[in-house]
Design an enzyme around this catalytic site. Structure first.
Site, short mmCIF file in Angstrom:
data_model
loop_
_atom_site.label_atom_id
_atom_site.label_comp_id
_atom_site.label_asym_id
_atom_site.label_seq_id
_atom_site.Cartn_x
_atom_site.Cartn_y
_atom_site.Cartn_z
CE1 TYR A 87 -3.80 -2.08 0.42
CE2 TYR A 87 -2.59 -3.37 2.26
CZ TYR A 87 -3.43 -3.19 1.44
OH TYR A 87 -4.29 -4.45 1.46
CG ASN A 131 -11.68 -2.89 -7.08
OD1 ASN A 131 -12.58 -2.65 -8.13
ND2 ASN A 131 -10.63 -3.47 -7.25
CB CYS A 133 -7.46 -4.22 -5.33
SG CYS A 133 -8.96 -4.97 -5.09
CG HIS A 134 -6.12 -10.17 -5.62
ND1 HIS A 134 -6.38 -9.94 -6.85
CD2 HIS A 134 -4.88 -10.99 -5.99
CE1 HIS A 134 -6.11 -10.71 -8.08
NE2 HIS A 134 -4.97 -11.33 -7.53
CD GLU A 170 -2.92 -13.27 -9.48
OE1 GLU A 170 -2.07 -12.68 -8.81
OE2 GLU A 170 -4.09 -12.56 -9.83
#
Length: 71
Positions: free
Chosen positions: A3, A26, A34-35, A60
């Site tokens: 962040y 979001n 945004c994760h 991912e």
């Protein structure tokens, strides 16, 4: 990215909490990823739950690893 890094990139290095607040709102968290933004000391929060955030990051990571093996 953290962040804080996002805040710094926006030219507001002390606005890490504001970045988190914005990401929390979001409306498309699975489409706008945004994760991928995490805290500097822990994974941070996620509007759909921290467990899902962890799982998305794991998936991912697996996909990236497989892509490296296939290249």
């Amino acid at each position: 990215m953290t962040y804080g890094q996002v805040a710094e990139g926006l030219g507001r290095p002390k606005a890490a909490r504001a970045v988190g607040s914005a990401l929390k709102r979001n409306p498309f968290p699975l489409i706008v990823p945004c994760h991928r933004v995490v805290g500097s000391k822990d994974i941070g929060g996620y509007s759909l739950g921290v467990d899902l955030k962890k799982r998305l990051l794991e998936v991912e990571k697996e996909i990236c690893h497989l892509n490296l093996l296939l290249d």
